[in-house]
Design an enzyme around this catalytic site. Sequence first.
Site, PDB file in Angstrom:
ATOM      1  CE  LYS A 143      -4.325   0.596   2.531  1.00 32.67           C
ATOM      2  NZ  LYS A 143      -4.842   0.646   3.894  1.00 32.67           N
TER       3      LYS A 143
HETATM    4  C1  E4P Z   1      -8.330   1.334   4.190  1.00 31.38           C
HETATM    5  O1  E4P Z   1      -7.476   0.684   3.622  1.00 31.38           O
HETATM    6  C2  E4P Z   1      -8.096   2.054   5.441  1.00 31.38           C
HETATM    7  O2  E4P Z   1      -7.414   1.204   6.327  1.00 31.38           O
HETATM    8  C3  E4P Z   1      -9.379   2.412   6.165  1.00 31.38           C
HETATM    9  O3  E4P Z   1     -10.516   2.033   5.440  1.00 31.38           O
HETATM   10  C4  E4P Z   1      -9.413   3.749   6.774  1.00 31.38           C
HETATM   11  O4  E4P Z   1     -10.655   3.929   7.410  1.00 31.38           O
HETATM   12  P1  E4P Z   1     -10.937   5.014   8.529  1.00 31.38           P
HETATM   13  O5  E4P Z   1     -11.298   6.285   7.859  1.00 31.38           O
HETATM   14  O6  E4P Z   1     -12.112   4.451   9.290  1.00 31.38           O
HETATM   15  O7  E4P Z   1      -9.695   5.116   9.360  1.00 31.38           O
END
Ligand code: E4P
Length: 216
Positions: free
Chosen positions: A83
């Site tokens: 990522k």
């Molecule tokens: C996605 O890959 C992220 O880890 C995640 O969806 C972030 O979500 P949040 O806005 O609830 O932290």
Amino acid sequence: MKIFIDSGNLKEIEALVPLGIIDGITTNPSLLAKEGGDYRALLKKICQIVKGPTSAEVVATDAAAMIAQGRDLSSIDEHIVVKVPFTKEGVKACKALSAEGKHVNVTLVFSPVQALIAAKVGATYVSPFIGRLDDIAGSGMHLIEEIVDIYENYQFATEVLVASVRHPMHVVEAARLGADICTCPAAVIEAMFKHPLTDIGLEKFLKDWEKAGFKL
Ligand code: E4P
């Protein structure tokens, strides 16, 4: 539509995978930091349980270091998806890592033009954060609609991974728009199973059966 778990918590993951509906998992630095301990061992264990794409995020901010971290994360398990954040450096790293055959998830995407760029550099997944947009009075779902349209126009292979999901209606709307994947916190997946009429209906069926004295 594929369903991923958005979590780094082994208990949550172990409880959800046996349902048979989990296709992969996303983690981020905050989620892994919450668990503590040895993040490499944790990622390995997660990959072994999920046996599907497992996003692990780089924490460097320049392309060369992101690429090195991406290679290192990939060496943990064949299921690791690297990522990278949507920055110029992240875009360069995505292009390089994708050219090496690694799967890359471009994260922290908040606009359609960012998603277009991620697809152009060969991202396997793009992660638009819908809940965080809704939080600031934007429209997360409108963003998904725009990205799905753009990707369809040019047949980009990049999959739309809806992230920052807050409730089951986000999942329903993402599915109606044709998003490829929703990554959901465990609480959202649990909520997807709940319906009071199912509970009331089942209770009545079982009571009626018992009253009749039938055995199965
Ligand atoms: C996605 O890959 C992220 O880890 C995640 O969806 C972030 O979500 P949040 O806005 O609830 O932290």
